[in-house]
Design a protein around this motif. Sequence first.
Motif, short mmCIF file in Angstrom:
data_model
loop_
_atom_site.label_atom_id
_atom_site.label_comp_id
_atom_site.label_asym_id
_atom_site.label_seq_id
_atom_site.Cartn_x
_atom_site.Cartn_y
_atom_site.Cartn_z
N VAL A 1 0.85 -1.19 0.00
CA VAL A 1 0.00 0.00 0.00
C VAL A 1 0.88 1.24 0.00
N VAL A 2 0.48 2.24 -0.76
CA VAL A 2 1.09 3.56 -0.69
C VAL A 2 0.00 4.52 -0.24
N ASN A 3 0.21 5.14 0.90
CA ASN A 3 -0.81 5.98 1.53
C ASN A 3 -0.31 7.42 1.56
N PHE A 4 -0.99 8.31 0.87
CA PHE A 4 -0.63 9.72 0.83
C PHE A 4 -1.41 10.46 1.93
N ILE A 5 -0.68 10.99 2.89
CA ILE A 5 -1.29 11.71 4.00
C ILE A 5 -1.24 13.20 3.68
N LEU A 6 -2.40 13.83 3.57
CA LEU A 6 -2.47 15.23 3.16
C LEU A 6 -2.55 16.16 4.36
N LYS A 7 -2.11 17.39 4.14
CA LYS A 7 -2.29 18.44 5.14
C LYS A 7 -3.71 18.98 5.01
N LYS A 8 -4.52 18.75 6.02
CA LYS A 8 -5.93 19.14 5.93
C LYS A 8 -6.32 20.19 6.95
N ASP A 9 -5.85 20.03 8.18
CA ASP A 9 -6.26 20.93 9.26
C ASP A 9 -5.39 22.18 9.20
N PHE A 10 -5.61 22.99 8.16
CA PHE A 10 -4.76 24.15 7.87
C PHE A 10 -5.50 25.43 8.21
N GLU A 11 -4.74 26.40 8.73
CA GLU A 11 -5.32 27.70 9.04
C GLU A 11 -4.39 28.79 8.54
N GLY A 12 -4.96 29.76 7.86
CA GLY A 12 -4.17 30.85 7.31
C GLY A 12 -4.11 30.77 5.80
N LEU A 13 -3.10 31.42 5.22
CA LEU A 13 -2.90 31.43 3.78
C LEU A 13 -1.44 31.13 3.50
N GLN A 14 -1.19 30.20 2.61
CA GLN A 14 0.19 29.81 2.30
C GLN A 14 0.35 29.65 0.80
N ILE A 15 1.49 30.11 0.30
CA ILE A 15 1.83 29.96 -1.11
C ILE A 15 3.14 29.19 -1.21
N ASP A 16 3.11 28.08 -1.94
CA ASP A 16 4.30 27.29 -2.20
C ASP A 16 4.60 27.34 -3.69
N GLY A 17 5.85 27.58 -4.03
CA GLY A 17 6.24 27.61 -5.43
C GLY A 17 7.58 26.97 -5.67
N ASN A 18 7.71 26.28 -6.78
CA ASN A 18 8.98 25.69 -7.21
C ASN A 18 9.15 25.95 -8.69
N TYR A 19 10.37 26.19 -9.07
CA TYR A 19 10.71 26.22 -10.50
C TYR A 19 12.02 25.47 -10.67
N ASN A 20 12.05 24.54 -11.61
CA ASN A 20 13.30 23.84 -11.87
C ASN A 20 13.51 23.65 -13.35
N PHE A 21 14.73 23.42 -13.72
CA PHE A 21 15.09 23.21 -15.13
C PHE A 21 16.32 22.31 -15.18
N TYR A 22 16.63 21.84 -16.38
CA TYR A 22 17.80 20.98 -16.57
C TYR A 22 18.96 21.78 -17.12
N ASN A 23 20.11 21.54 -16.52
CA ASN A 23 21.35 22.18 -16.95
C ASN A 23 22.33 21.05 -17.27
N HIS A 24 22.54 20.80 -18.56
CA HIS A 24 23.34 19.64 -18.96
C HIS A 24 24.41 20.02 -19.96
N ASP A 25 25.59 19.46 -19.76
CA ASP A 25 26.72 19.66 -20.67
C ASP A 25 26.74 18.51 -21.67
N ASN A 26 26.34 18.81 -22.90
CA ASN A 26 26.33 17.79 -23.94
C ASN A 26 27.74 17.56 -24.46
N LYS A 27 28.21 16.36 -24.25
CA LYS A 27 29.52 15.96 -24.76
C LYS A 27 29.33 14.87 -25.81
N ASP A 28 30.30 14.78 -26.73
CA ASP A 28 30.18 13.77 -27.76
C ASP A 28 30.17 12.37 -27.15
N THR A 29 29.29 11.54 -27.68
CA THR A 29 29.15 10.16 -27.23
C THR A 29 29.28 9.23 -28.44
#
Length: 1019
Positions: free
Chosen positions: A178-206
């Motif tokens: 079983v995989v059980n996802f436990i959520l945050k439910k009993d929340f009070e107030g206002l919250q903002i969560d943000g993420n930004y990600n990207f890939y940074n890769h050095d292409n070398k000859d293969t």
Amino acid sequence: MIFDQTVSRIALAGSLLFCAVPAMAQEIAADPAQAKVEADATTALAAPDRAPAPASDDTVVVTGSRIQRPNMTSAAPITSVTAQDIRAQAPTNIEDVLNRLPQIAPDAQQNYQDSDGRQRIKLRSLGFERTLTLIDGKRIGTQNGADVGIIPPSLLERVDVLTGGASSVYGSDAVAGVVNFILKKDFEGLQIDGNYNFYNHDNKDTIVSSLARANSFGSPRGFSNDGGRADITVTAGKKLFDGKLRLSGFVNYRHTDAVDYDARSTSACQLIQTGKDGPLSCSLSTYSRSGYVSPRSGANNGAAYVNDPNGTRTFVPYGVGAGNAANPYDGYSYQRGSERWNAGGFVSADLTSDIEVYGSGIWFRDKSENVYPARIYSYTVYGDQPYRVNCNNPYLSGSQATAICGGAAGTNTKAPIELRYRFNDLADIPDTYINSGVRATGGFRGKVDDIWTWDVGGVYARNQQVVNYGNLPDYNRVNQSLDVVNVNGVATCASGVAGCVPFNAFTANTPGQPLASWLFTAPGGTTKGVGTLWDGLISVTGDLGKYGVTSPLATQGVAIALGAEYRHDNYTSTADTFYRDLNGGNDLDISQSVWESNIEVQAPLIEDRPFAHLLQANGGYRVSKYSSNPKTFNTWKIEGIYAPVSDLTFRGSYNKAQRAPTVIEIGQARNISYGLQGGSQNDFCAPTVTTNPTTGAISYGTPVASRDVCRATGLSDALYGSPTLLCNQGDGNQCTVQSGGYTADPETAYTLTYGLVVKPSFIRGLVFSVDRYQIRIDNSLGYNDYTYYTDGCQRSNGDPFFCSGIVRQPGTGILYAPASSNPTSGFIRQGTTNYYKSISRGIDFQAQYTLALGGAGKVDWNFNSSLTTFAGSQDSPLQPKRNCVGYYGNGCSQLLPKWSHGLRTTYTTGDGIVSASFNWRYVGSLTSADNSGDEAIGGTPERARTTFYHIAPASYFDLALSFAIAKDFSLRFIANNLLDKTPPILANSYDISLARSNTIPARYDSLGRNVAVGATMRF
């Protein structure tokens, strides 16, 4: 047999086996000081990256049990991923987190061109059908339609992963766990969560680069910054009427930019190797930007030409060379472009001091694309009639007209041709996947006299997937655009049809944009699948110790949980006429219902005695009745816990589960092969047929299969080689696949886990566990076409397991039944069928240690690893076991290394303001099954390879920095795959990983270094 011996041991030991419990989410320690140290190591940080708030009560809900009581210890292995762990990885999709757990088979749907975009979980590589996914202890939705992408990572309190049978608690389909996802439910107030990600890769000859450039495909060099992914969640909550009414809700938006295959030097073209250790080449396509033309009449019938890439109107032979062939996969999605909206809310209210009403709802919509190059398709896509071009077409040069038309060049004669063309100025044509749905829960719960707790509630879930296949060029319009005449010096469609655009198919790199709106009007079709779940549950738990039901040597009483459940699953699949015309098939409407009841008992036998700090026995039993199967299923568990001292605990769990087919598997089980598909093959016990090309006379030869093999299929010796067994009997119905039906048998799983957990009192903050697991699935459900039985029967020289899938008509022995019947004979099984056994075995190791540094802060170590010793199957009682651990190829699709682990080290300052986390992920080696030395998986000496036979172990390092800049603001900087490790390269990767990127993207970080920045603000 190992499991038979195990059952004896269980009986002799009185169910008190030894099972390790991981360091996470184990129990509440009795010692408050010890509890504080362990909580620091295991509990998710509340409000932005600061210390957790104290629990509101002393009740802990442990995944894997319906019983709720203080100080409860789990008797099955549980791994928990906390909110702090999740934030340290800055994931946009929760599959990014789960793929890094050794217990879960990686399934990178966002790095898989052919996927449908849904994220599903496969514990122990046993398939998502055997892994039950929950949100707060209730089903996420239908087993087939589950999509964990519905859950924003920032909304998670933790994720509990119980690896081991849990069917007696949650239902018969929790075979692998079983995989059980436990959520945050009993929340009070206002919250903002943000993420930004990207890939940074050095292409070398293969090794791929030189081959790609030799075909003028190109291969990138230098750094690339791409694949941007954004995730933002707004959460708000409010408590009203002195906290008696609690409301909270969230809105989440996620966006992912596509990354094409040709953006990486490792996937500049699909690497192909011909034969064992043969030459390497790039996968090539006739869909060239130069245009591929093949006459279908005259002296050059069948010749393959390409318009000269230099732009002159001449033909050159098709083949390897600069510009003569195309890269068919350069625009495929290495990372799929996608956009997802999630929104939801939670409500609970105290009706009285002992009764609460609760409800929740989550809505989601996800859109992603599989893209394909814009092309003029071969006429064979539409039928058997070639395209036609007029021989006086002004776009044809004299030499081209002669090559196509011969002596008719320059006339208005229409010559048949094969034509394929790829446009370089048109955007790729997308197949669009839209997954949407809603999940709602609601009910009442409460308590009676602090003895009993009860919950009456349910889940409604609806998952819909709509696939819009990209438009194709219209066949008639292509022909109209090829029928071109010269009108006052202007190339014009001879048909005179309004809007017709002439097509210059005989010059390289012809622009496609003017043609697009005219040609690309044939819909590829639309399909829709809808899965719905109605799930009603009643559960009651009680502490019978309050009534005196307590062992004389224990302080806690016997605890009990009773439950009843009704589920109704429905799946419908429809398609429009465009899709059916191109692909065939039929609409589906399949349902099944299940009634279940269960009981669970926890009985402390001895507590706080010399040499018996705790001795406890647990048990559970569930009865299930599926409407789709005449049998009643039962599942059960027997568990034991023995702690001679508080520092050391031995625990064990033995589970039995029976899983019925899901609604999708039921639909697949309705496919029965009558005779052999297509009519070109006959019953292998029928005579071979030879036709004299001159006289037309027919002669019969010896059947393909031996007399012994045919006898094993139930055929009498008198009918061996009889012409009556031949496919064509003159009624037109034989040798086709018709819709019949049979009931696939349930699979039965036995799961054993045992081990120990160590919490030495002289090393505060250290918790270590080791678990041995063994899973055996009898009559394992899976998908097979009829060749599984015919080939297996013949290859094994009459193995009854395979030959029993060939069900002949009594007396006649033929493999035919009328299409309108629901036959009991005259077919070969196909679709959802039963294998003999699936097997998974291994050992899990987990540890945590918190080192307090006084005012300087603390250091946390978290270790999670798995040693897999067996992952495979046994096809029949007469066949050897196939162990695929550490191997790939030859049907070894689990792609499981023998050893993998994650080790995270986190330093947090004394004031909790700064946190630095360093993670080491290790993936063990993989070897080609050809080189295994095990004949059961094809490891014979003559198959051993000297190239592309081994993937070395890989280590990935991740760094996360977190700063609690203010009380209500935190900032995170993260680099996953910090050293930008290049993925291993494999030829023929599609045969291994279903990916054409020359690697295994689900197992390895294939796009390079991932850089992320995240922030949390609370108001």
